[in-house]
Design a protein around this motif. Structure first.
Motif, PDB file in Angstrom:
ATOM      1  N   GLN A 392      70.586  65.124  44.702  1.00 57.44           N
ATOM      2  CA  GLN A 392      71.313  64.641  43.532  1.00 57.44           C
ATOM      3  C   GLN A 392      71.150  63.119  43.396  1.00 57.44           C
ATOM      4  OE1 GLN A 392      75.355  66.450  43.143  1.00 57.44           O
ATOM      5  NE2 GLN A 392      74.859  67.514  45.049  1.00 57.44           N
ATOM      6  N   GLU A 393      70.604  62.708  42.270  1.00 60.93           N
ATOM      7  CA  GLU A 393      70.429  61.285  41.989  1.00 60.93           C
ATOM      8  C   GLU A 393      71.242  60.910  40.749  1.00 60.93           C
ATOM      9  OE1 GLU A 393      66.288  60.563  41.576  1.00 60.93           O
ATOM     10  OE2 GLU A 393      65.814  61.011  43.679  1.00 60.93           O
ATOM     11  N   VAL A 394      72.080  59.902  40.879  1.00 61.24           N
ATOM     12  CA  VAL A 394      72.939  59.448  39.783  1.00 61.24           C
ATOM     13  C   VAL A 394      72.521  58.034  39.404  1.00 61.24           C
ATOM     14  CG1 VAL A 394      75.303  58.996  39.048  1.00 61.24           C
ATOM     15  CG2 VAL A 394      74.832  60.890  40.616  1.00 61.24           C
ATOM     16  N   GLU A 395      72.212  57.825  38.127  1.00 69.54           N
ATOM     17  CA  GLU A 395      71.727  56.522  37.666  1.00 69.54           C
ATOM     18  C   GLU A 395      72.561  56.039  36.483  1.00 69.54           C
ATOM     19  OE1 GLU A 395      67.537  56.200  37.138  1.00 69.54           O
ATOM     20  OE2 GLU A 395      67.092  57.844  38.519  1.00 69.54           O
ATOM     21  N   TYR A 396      72.850  54.737  36.508  1.00 64.31           N
ATOM     22  CA  TYR A 396      73.597  54.124  35.400  1.00 64.31           C
ATOM     23  C   TYR A 396      72.600  53.734  34.313  1.00 64.31           C
ATOM     24  CZ  TYR A 396      77.031  51.326  32.904  1.00 64.31           C
ATOM     25  OH  TYR A 396      77.872  50.838  31.938  1.00 64.31           O
ATOM     26  N   VAL A 397      72.706  54.373  33.148  1.00 64.35           N
ATOM     27  CA  VAL A 397      71.801  54.123  32.031  1.00 64.35           C
ATOM     28  C   VAL A 397      72.642  53.882  30.785  1.00 64.35           C
ATOM     29  CG1 VAL A 397      69.841  54.968  30.694  1.00 64.35           C
ATOM     30  CG2 VAL A 397      70.124  55.697  33.081  1.00 64.35           C
ATOM     31  N   LYS A 398      72.408  52.769  30.109  1.00 64.93           N
ATOM     32  CA  LYS A 398      73.166  52.477  28.899  1.00 64.93           C
ATOM     33  C   LYS A 398      72.945  53.549  27.844  1.00 64.93           C
ATOM     34  CE  LYS A 398      73.366  47.431  29.405  1.00 64.93           C
ATOM     35  NZ  LYS A 398      73.046  46.126  28.771  1.00 64.93           N
ATOM     36  N   PHE A 489      71.336  64.541  30.607  1.00 64.43           N
ATOM     37  CA  PHE A 489      71.286  63.440  29.645  1.00 64.43           C
ATOM     38  C   PHE A 489      72.640  62.750  29.552  1.00 64.43           C
ATOM     39  CE2 PHE A 489      71.348  61.825  25.211  1.00 64.43           C
ATOM     40  CZ  PHE A 489      70.236  61.003  25.273  1.00 64.43           C
ATOM     41  N   ASP A 490      73.699  63.483  29.838  1.00 59.49           N
ATOM     42  CA  ASP A 490      75.049  62.917  29.894  1.00 59.49           C
ATOM     43  C   ASP A 490      75.827  63.651  30.975  1.00 59.49           C
ATOM     44  OD1 ASP A 490      75.520  65.402  28.661  1.00 59.49           O
ATOM     45  OD2 ASP A 490      75.532  64.505  26.673  1.00 59.49           O
ATOM     46  N   MET A 491      76.883  63.030  31.425  1.00 59.99           N
ATOM     47  CA  MET A 491      77.756  63.660  32.414  1.00 59.99           C
ATOM     48  C   MET A 491      78.696  64.602  31.689  1.00 59.99           C
ATOM     49  SD  MET A 491      78.435  63.841  35.630  1.00 59.99           S
ATOM     50  CE  MET A 491      79.693  64.796  36.496  1.00 59.99           C
ATOM     51  N   PRO A 492      78.718  65.896  32.052  1.00 55.82           N
ATOM     52  CA  PRO A 492      79.606  66.824  31.354  1.00 55.82           C
ATOM     53  C   PRO A 492      81.072  66.455  31.534  1.00 55.82           C
ATOM     54  CG  PRO A 492      78.646  67.856  33.296  1.00 55.82           C
ATOM     55  CD  PRO A 492      77.946  66.551  33.115  1.00 55.82           C
ATOM     56  N   LYS A 493      81.908  67.044  30.686  1.00 56.65           N
ATOM     57  CA  LYS A 493      83.333  66.708  30.711  1.00 56.65           C
ATOM     58  C   LYS A 493      84.062  67.319  31.900  1.00 56.65           C
ATOM     59  CE  LYS A 493      83.542  66.276  25.673  1.00 56.65           C
ATOM     60  NZ  LYS A 493      84.123  66.808  24.418  1.00 56.65           N
ATOM     61  N   GLU A 494      83.467  68.347  32.523  1.00 57.18           N
ATOM     62  CA  GLU A 494      84.093  69.007  33.665  1.00 57.18           C
ATOM     63  C   GLU A 494      83.096  69.083  34.800  1.00 57.18           C
ATOM     64  OE1 GLU A 494      85.552  72.784  32.456  1.00 57.18           O
ATOM     65  OE2 GLU A 494      86.649  71.989  30.741  1.00 57.18           O
ATOM     66  N   THR A 516      71.142  62.477  36.990  1.00 56.85           N
ATOM     67  CA  THR A 516      72.263  62.431  36.051  1.00 56.85           C
ATOM     68  C   THR A 516      72.441  61.016  35.530  1.00 56.85           C
ATOM     69  OG1 THR A 516      73.371  64.232  37.245  1.00 56.85           O
ATOM     70  CG2 THR A 516      74.713  62.932  35.735  1.00 56.85           C
ATOM     71  N   PHE A 517      72.532  60.896  34.184  1.00 55.79           N
ATOM     72  CA  PHE A 517      72.779  59.597  33.551  1.00 55.79           C
ATOM     73  C   PHE A 517      74.288  59.407  33.385  1.00 55.79           C
ATOM     74  CE2 PHE A 517      68.544  59.988  31.008  1.00 55.79           C
ATOM     75  CZ  PHE A 517      67.839  59.864  32.201  1.00 55.79           C
ATOM     76  N   ILE A 518      74.792  58.280  33.831  1.00 53.32           N
ATOM     77  CA  ILE A 518      76.195  57.933  33.597  1.00 53.32           C
ATOM     78  C   ILE A 518      76.249  56.545  32.968  1.00 53.32           C
ATOM     79  CG2 ILE A 518      77.047  59.346  35.510  1.00 53.32           C
ATOM     80  CD1 ILE A 518      77.394  56.746  37.119  1.00 53.32           C
ATOM     81  N   ASN A 519      77.343  56.268  32.262  1.00 59.74           N
ATOM     82  CA  ASN A 519      77.568  54.953  31.665  1.00 59.74           C
ATOM     83  C   ASN A 519      79.045  54.801  31.364  1.00 59.74           C
ATOM     84  OD1 ASN A 519      77.935  56.390  29.184  1.00 59.74           O
ATOM     85  ND2 ASN A 519      75.696  56.404  28.944  1.00 59.74           N
ATOM     86  N   MET A 520      79.378  53.791  30.566  1.00 55.98           N
ATOM     87  CA  MET A 520      80.781  53.503  30.272  1.00 55.98           C
ATOM     88  C   MET A 520      81.449  54.618  29.467  1.00 55.98           C
ATOM     89  SD  MET A 520      81.441  50.697  31.772  1.00 55.98           S
ATOM     90  CE  MET A 520      83.024  50.297  31.036  1.00 55.98           C
ATOM     91  N   ASN A 521      80.663  55.469  28.795  1.00 57.26           N
ATOM     92  CA  ASN A 521      81.240  56.556  28.005  1.00 57.26           C
ATOM     93  C   ASN A 521      81.633  57.762  28.855  1.00 57.26           C
ATOM     94  OD1 ASN A 521      80.894  55.087  25.688  1.00 57.26           O
ATOM     95  ND2 ASN A 521      78.939  56.026  25.150  1.00 57.26           N
TER      96      ASN A 521
END
Length: 607
Positions: A392-398, A489-494, A516-521
């Motif tokens: 599992q790789e998690v990356e911060y992408v705007k 493409f986005d982190m799911p809500k659950e 997984t792409f994560i950001n401020m949203n």
């Protein structure tokens, strides 16, 4: 005069002596105490002691001769001996109260069973038995097998685990079919789940994605239908013998194709024909009427279409004795709970109920128990845990850079690659962008026609397309062989959706990568759950997740005997407690808005 004498004589014969009120009350209390199992002796009183009887209060039970004041003092004394209630005790008590409140559901039973108060106390039985040498093994031998394969079981009289398909007494054509699929030995969930289901027991099966759950509930249905067909063949209008319910059309079609493949190899081996029916939205059911007219053994369906078929009386459940819910927790979360209750109302007899999923929070387990009889819970790993075969790789992408960064991520592994997005519009945008860049991609989501969805899944599965872009309709149970990379493409809500998404890779013992792409949203609460999931799977935690404030940290340094159970008991997330569960809060808001809308429809004239 003579007539008056006769009347007096008759009155004397019918005379009933007067019984004082206190004595009548005493007799009533005695009868009530006998009904409740109390051993209250009958007391005989003379008429002269009526005043004493009226002054004596009668009580029944172990504290009959103890006053209320003394009882209160005794309770206070016990509380003092127990010691003051700690903050941890209060926290646990509060969480138990919340969980009890949200899991208090109407019993999952048919209308006939509710109306007649029919309650089944004994599980279903079948003619299947484990081999003699396995039955003669001791319980410690069975426990050692379970411990070796990390299998946890709960329940009474649990059938023994079996490590070979041949010992499960499957026909030779099925064994040959499994070998052609590269399945030589049962997986851990199959080692214990298959014997439980074959013996007729109700069960809840929990195992990580890609562990072979579909085979664990499909093979028992095949065997049950084969036995019934051999005893008394079905005729027109009869059936089904068993039914499998799935949350999505794609998953239902995949399960249906698996049943058809196994039925075909049985026919080629000289066994009776087993007919399957697919009931999903978006297809013309007139094509299925030929199967219905010949009698159907197995039905695979989604809740909406199945409910419609039952209401129109296209078939009935009079012979159905096997009921499986695949991805059971997802169906309840997707709003199919009332549909499930309506479907169960068409049963008029006991059935074997089997539930399977990779994520099964306590809330869903408690809901499931209302439909199960002496259930056996088979758990391989923690419910909701990710497969250890996935990197599992998690990356911060705007937000604005995500679609461009996709091309770089696609270079990590060779195709096929699966891309997930939360919204249909995002799926269409990604699909169009990849096509413009020359990537062989297809897309599927709930807004497309069934033909478009079928084409996308089929072409991707057959290797004609390199990339499949999809919403969560493709995240639940679908099996794509050879997928090495899943991109969120986005982190799911659950967090449960995240587990199902990345579970499309790293299946059947193979390794895979999930980016997984994560950001401020992204929701901070879900990011906390993700952080703890990464820690549990021994994955690298990026600094952006490490820097998040974690309110559960204060409960992790407690002594082992005082530590709180890990995670939320409502949704299974590890990064929060049930008191802070966003999913529970969302559920409450939905209930409140639904209640307000119903109140608004109550005839206020629309003003």
């Amino acid at each position: 005069m003579d007539s008056e004498y006769i009347d007096l004589e008759k009155e004397a014969e019918n005379y009933v002596p007067y019984v004082p009120l206190s004595k009548r009350n005493q007799e009533t209390l005695d009868r009530l105490s006998q009904l409740h199992g109390a051993s209250t002796s009958h007391r005989h009183r003379d008429a002269d002691s009526e005043s004493d009887d009226e002054a004596t209060s009668v009580q029944v039970g172990p504290t009959a001769n103890v006053s209320l004041i003394d009882q209160t003092l005794e309770l206070r004394k016990k509380e003092t001996e127990r010691g003051p209630q700690t903050e941890l005790d209060k926290r646990l008590e509060e969480e138990r109260a919340i969980l009890e409140a949200v899991t208090r559901h109407k019993v999952l039973a048919s209308d006939l069973e509710l109306a007649k108060d029919i309650q089944y106390t004994e599980p279903m039985t079948t003619t299947w038995r484990p081999p003699h040498y396995i039955r003669e093994q001791s319980s410690p031998d069975w426990d050692s097998i379970r411990q070796k394969h990390h299998i946890l079981v709960e329940g009474t009289n649990v059938p023994p685990p079996i490590r070979h398909f041949r010992d499960m007494k499957f026909p030779q054509p099925l064994l040959d079919y499994l070998k052609t699929k590269g399945i030589e030995r049962p997986s851990p969930i199959q080692i214990q789940g298959l014997p439980v289901a074959l013996s007729g027991r109700d069960m809840i099966g929990i195992a990580f994605t890609g562990s072979g759950k579909t085979l664990a509930f499909s093979l028992p249905l095949i065997m049950l239908a084969l036995e019934d067909e051999a005893k008394l063949p079905l005729i027109a209008g009869e059936g089904p013998i068993g039914m499998i319910l799935c949350p999505s059309r794609e998953l239902a079609k995949q399960t249906y194709e698996g049943l058809c493949a196994m039925s075909n190899v049985l026919v080629q081996g000289g066994y009776p024909e087993l007919r399957s029916l697919l009931c999903i939205g978006g297809i013309d059911m007139r094509e299925q009427f030929q199967t219905l007219n010949r009698g159907v053994h197995m039905v695979v369906a989604t809740p909406g279409r199945l409910q419609d078929m039952l209401e129109k009386k296209k078939f009935n459940l009079d012979l159905c004795k096997y009921f499986c819910l695949d991805e059971a927790d997802r169906m309840v979360d997707m709003g199919f709970e009332e549909d499930l209750r309506n479907i169960v109302s068409y049963f008029n007899h006991q059935r074997q109920t089997v539930l399977y999923s990779a994520t099964m929070p306590k809330k869903i387990q408690e809901f499931a128990r209302t439909a199960l009889v002496q259930p056996v819970i088979v758990n391989v790993g923690r419910a909701g845990a990710a497969s250890l075969d996935i990197i599992q790789e998690v990356e911060y992408v705007k937000q604005e850079n995500r679609i461009v960064y996709l091309l770089e991520c696609l270079q990590k592994t060779p195709p096929p690659v699966l891309i997930f997005a939360e919204n249909k519009n995002d799926v269409d945008d990604i699909h169009e962008y990849l096509l413009l860049k020359g990537v062989e991609a297809v897309a599927t989501h709930g807004g497309k026609t069934q033909e478009e969805r079928d084409y996308a899944v089929k072409s991707f599965r057959e290797g004609k397309k390199d990339v499949l872009v999809a919403t969560d309709v493709a995240s639940k149970g679908l099996d794509f062989t050879g997928i090495q990379h899943v991109i969120n493409f986005d982190m799911p809500k659950e967090i449960e959706d995240y587990v199902h998404r990345i579970g499309r890779t790293g299946r059947s013992g193979k390794t895979g990568v999930a980016t997984t792409f994560i950001n401020m949203n992204s929701s901070e609460q879900v990011l906390l759950d993700l952080k703890h999931l990464l820690v549990e799977a021994k994955q690298r935690v990026p600094p952006v997740l490490e820097s998040l404030y974690d309110p559960t940290e204060k409960y992790r340094n407690l002594p082992p005997d005082a530590a709180l159970p890990a995670g939320c008991s409502y949704c299974g997330g590890l990064g929060h407690r049930i008191t802070d569960c966003p999913k529970l809060e969302q559920h409450r808001r939905a209930q409140t808005s639904g209640m307000r809308s119903r109140m608004g429809d109550g005839g206020d004239g629309g003003y």
